[in-house]
Design a protein around this motif. Sequence first.
Motif, short mmCIF file in Angstrom:
data_model
loop_
_atom_site.label_atom_id
_atom_site.label_comp_id
_atom_site.label_asym_id
_atom_site.label_seq_id
_atom_site.Cartn_x
_atom_site.Cartn_y
_atom_site.Cartn_z
N ALA A 141 0.98 -1.15 0.04
CA ALA A 141 0.07 0.04 0.06
C ALA A 141 0.87 1.35 0.04
CB ALA A 141 -0.90 0.07 1.20
N PRO A 142 0.65 2.27 -0.55
CA PRO A 142 1.47 3.50 -0.65
C PRO A 142 1.40 4.10 0.46
CG PRO A 142 -0.92 4.07 -1.69
CD PRO A 142 -0.81 2.42 -1.34
N ALA A 143 2.55 4.95 0.88
CA ALA A 143 2.46 5.82 1.84
C ALA A 143 1.55 6.80 2.00
CB ALA A 143 4.06 6.38 2.17
N ARG A 144 1.05 7.37 0.83
CA ARG A 144 0.38 8.40 0.91
C ARG A 144 -0.71 8.16 -0.42
NH1 ARG A 144 5.02 10.15 -0.69
NH2 ARG A 144 5.34 10.61 1.96
N LEU A 145 -1.98 9.03 -0.39
CA LEU A 145 -2.79 8.73 -1.30
C LEU A 145 -2.73 10.28 -2.12
CD1 LEU A 145 -5.64 6.98 0.18
CD2 LEU A 145 -3.92 5.73 -1.29
N ASP A 146 -3.33 9.98 -3.59
CA ASP A 146 -3.63 11.29 -4.26
C ASP A 146 -4.72 12.14 -3.84
OD1 ASP A 146 -1.59 10.55 -6.09
OD2 ASP A 146 -2.90 9.44 -7.15
N GLU A 147 -4.81 13.32 -4.10
CA GLU A 147 -5.85 14.25 -3.76
C GLU A 147 -6.78 14.31 -4.96
OE1 GLU A 147 -6.43 15.37 -0.82
OE2 GLU A 147 -4.62 14.99 0.23
N TYR A 148 -6.25 14.20 -6.04
CA TYR A 148 -7.01 14.33 -7.38
C TYR A 148 -6.71 13.21 -8.29
CZ TYR A 148 -8.48 19.05 -5.81
OH TYR A 148 -8.70 20.01 -5.09
N ARG A 149 -7.76 12.81 -9.00
CA ARG A 149 -7.54 11.71 -9.99
C ARG A 149 -8.55 12.14 -11.16
NH1 ARG A 149 -3.64 8.13 -9.83
NH2 ARG A 149 -4.76 6.82 -11.32
N SER A 150 -8.44 11.44 -12.39
CA SER A 150 -9.24 11.77 -13.44
C SER A 150 -10.23 10.68 -13.40
CB SER A 150 -8.18 11.64 -14.59
OG SER A 150 -7.57 12.55 -14.61
N ALA B 113 -10.64 15.54 -22.24
CA ALA B 113 -11.61 16.12 -21.05
C ALA B 113 -13.14 16.21 -21.89
CB ALA B 113 -11.24 17.69 -20.67
N LYS B 114 -13.07 16.22 -23.20
CA LYS B 114 -14.29 16.29 -23.90
C LYS B 114 -15.00 15.10 -23.70
CE LYS B 114 -12.90 19.97 -27.21
NZ LYS B 114 -12.68 20.16 -28.41
N ILE B 115 -14.29 13.78 -23.74
CA ILE B 115 -14.89 12.59 -23.60
C ILE B 115 -14.80 12.12 -22.22
CG2 ILE B 115 -14.36 11.75 -25.72
CD1 ILE B 115 -12.02 10.35 -24.84
N GLY B 116 -14.93 12.84 -21.35
CA GLY B 116 -15.10 12.41 -19.84
C GLY B 116 -14.08 12.22 -18.87
N VAL B 117 -12.68 12.44 -19.44
CA VAL B 117 -11.59 12.72 -18.55
C VAL B 117 -11.12 13.88 -17.87
CG1 VAL B 117 -9.06 11.83 -18.59
CG2 VAL B 117 -10.42 10.79 -20.18
N LEU B 118 -11.81 13.97 -16.55
CA LEU B 118 -11.98 15.26 -16.03
C LEU B 118 -11.28 15.05 -14.42
CD1 LEU B 118 -16.10 15.84 -16.54
CD2 LEU B 118 -13.74 17.12 -17.74
N LYS B 119 -10.74 16.18 -13.95
CA LYS B 119 -10.03 16.12 -12.78
C LYS B 119 -11.05 16.13 -11.75
CE LYS B 119 -6.58 18.88 -10.01
NZ LYS B 119 -5.73 19.97 -10.16
N VAL B 120 -10.95 15.41 -10.70
CA VAL B 120 -12.14 15.40 -9.55
C VAL B 120 -11.15 15.23 -8.40
CG1 VAL B 120 -14.15 14.61 -10.90
CG2 VAL B 120 -12.71 13.05 -9.89
N ARG B 121 -11.60 15.64 -7.25
CA ARG B 121 -11.10 15.10 -5.92
C ARG B 121 -11.38 13.66 -5.64
NH1 ARG B 121 -12.49 17.92 -0.04
NH2 ARG B 121 -10.50 17.14 0.98
N GLY B 122 -10.41 13.08 -5.67
CA GLY B 122 -10.42 11.54 -5.24
C GLY B 122 -9.07 10.78 -5.44
N ASN B 123 -9.32 9.53 -5.34
CA ASN B 123 -8.09 8.51 -5.26
C ASN B 123 -8.47 7.17 -5.40
OD1 ASN B 123 -8.52 7.69 -2.63
ND2 ASN B 123 -7.67 9.68 -1.67
N PHE B 124 -7.49 6.46 -5.83
CA PHE B 124 -7.83 4.94 -5.69
C PHE B 124 -7.10 4.46 -4.53
CE2 PHE B 124 -7.78 5.96 -10.26
CZ PHE B 124 -8.70 4.92 -10.80
N ALA B 125 -7.65 3.37 -3.84
CA ALA B 125 -7.27 2.81 -2.57
C ALA B 125 -7.38 1.33 -2.76
CB ALA B 125 -7.93 3.41 -1.46
N ILE B 126 -6.44 0.62 -2.05
CA ILE B 126 -6.81 -0.82 -1.79
C ILE B 126 -7.97 -1.17 -1.10
CG2 ILE B 126 -5.89 -3.08 -1.20
CD1 ILE B 126 -3.11 -1.59 -1.60
N ILE B 127 -8.70 -2.09 -1.50
CA ILE B 127 -9.85 -2.26 -0.45
C ILE B 127 -9.54 -3.50 0.29
CG2 ILE B 127 -11.60 -1.20 -1.83
CD1 ILE B 127 -12.64 -3.85 -2.96
N GLY B 128 -10.25 -3.55 1.32
CA GLY B 128 -10.38 -4.65 2.28
C GLY B 128 -11.65 -4.77 3.02
N GLY B 129 -11.71 -6.05 3.76
CA GLY B 129 -13.15 -6.01 4.65
C GLY B 129 -12.68 -5.40 6.04
#
Length: 560
Positions: A346-355, A444-460
């Motif tokens: 798992a990364p040491a930190r996560l992104d603040e923005y993703r596409s 961007a015209k086809i939906g690749v937009l910058k939003v506040r978010g990130n990818f994270a490994i999921i667990g139960g």
Amino acid sequence: MITIAKQKKCKRYLFKLHSERLRRSRWKLEYPLEEALNTEDIISLSDSQILRFIDELNGDTSEAREEEASYIKKEIKRLKKSDSSKKDTLIANLYKRFYNLQFVPDYMCLIIDKMSDYNRANKGFSINGIKYHRLLGTNGGVKNSTIVYVSERLYPQLYERLCCGRNLEQKFVPAKLEAYQALICSGSIPVSMPKGIIVVPDCITHFTEDIIRVDDSQSDEPIVEFLKDQEIELTESDGYGIMLPSLSYRWARELDEEEDFLSGCNLRGLPWTKGMVFTMDYLAFGESIAKNFYIKDAWGDMRDIRESELIITTSMLKLWDSYSSFEDYWSNVKKYHYQISIAKTAPARLDEYRSTNYQFLQNYHLTPEEVTELVRPTVEEIQEILGLDYRKSLLFLRGTNLTEDSYIDEEPYINALMIEPQMIHDPYIRDRIYNMIKKKIRQAKIGVLKVRGNFAIIGGDPYSLMQSIFGLPVTGLLHAGECWHKHWLDREVSEVCCFRAPMTSKYNVRKLKVVGTPDMTYWYRYINTCMLLNSWDSTKEALNGADCDKTLSPYTAMYM
């Protein structure tokens, strides 16, 4: 963002050929390495259990080879900076020496161009005098018509190690068995053995929920039904286990990680095993919650958790029931020299923005005002870059991980901008940035937009797993519709939307509450960059059947 475990070893090289080439050579190919290096017929691979087996069977002292390979790379780097008139010749000779050292002739990948080639290849073929035998097909390889072959000389010993003393009378679907065998081909880094491992049954929960049932068994057109209050059985611990902070700390040091403790890591190396393990102090759970240190393992034998550092589940150890006991399994692990390894951390930190991509947006009916708000971060970023702000331009060119200690970029114009901010006015640099911006605008015209978010490994919910292990009523700490996500919790975000590509309908989107009670803060205190899902709803199913045992697929994009 994910973090591939830091490879301390140099890449290995091997043949990856089309069957057509072998067919044209009548399945006896002569192909010098020096000639192949200038083509796409040579690929690089990270170290893996199968390559470590091959080295061992060949009597290859990997430490000595790695030391020599590292020395050669340093020499090449030194010579590139020198003014010697002979440096080109010296570098060429060093590269030749390096590739010969790192090349693995006993392992190759064959791209099957047609079925008749596959049948013929399985009868045997040779490359440079080495005869090959089919070993297996990996999940990713089979999708691309690629099969792994190894030298006939090593095949019997490799296949014996592949089986690892399992009960051969137990029947499996061949494709599934081979997928489990192929785990030894995953790139991974060996780490120290835990001071004790326990294999436990999975945690199973039951609840009711409204569902959509799609039945295509009765007619050509699927029948879609909306059913209320249906009983659902969830394998809560599907693909994950837990490790003690002591083990997490030790592995973090061995892998040169930034953090003191790993939030989680993806295991490989042990036979038939893959999955995530998250850091949790289960000794404290036994002492303060269960009031007991003894649990039953998957075979029904009593185990003392104080004699372990790692607990894995039966969904992680795929063929656990092919052994009579843990001792039976572990004796074969030692007999065939398997090493526990880590594929990803798992990364040491996560992104603040993703596409985003178009799938994340296609089910929303947005007003013009909402569209304006959605595209605002993307539009502002483009305007700032075009506004001659060199810092924003560097951020765009190099990403958010750019620091003063970052390695020099291969692109000279980026290096120039890093050294001298006024280079932002240089016509060539402006032209390069404009071209990249044009691409960003098209996306961007086809939906690749910058939003506040990130990818994270999921667990139960590991608290649920601990309750199950100790035979306590399973309640978990998270309730239906809730998740633990410390990144967003620290930013006082109360709700997130979850997406996982590929998506097929609006029902693949889930909105969850981000919660953090004092109990969660204590028990999940080491899990800082992973997302924990509750044990009481169908979020995993909604996210296209997400589980917690893989590398990329359990990553869920979080947008708010």
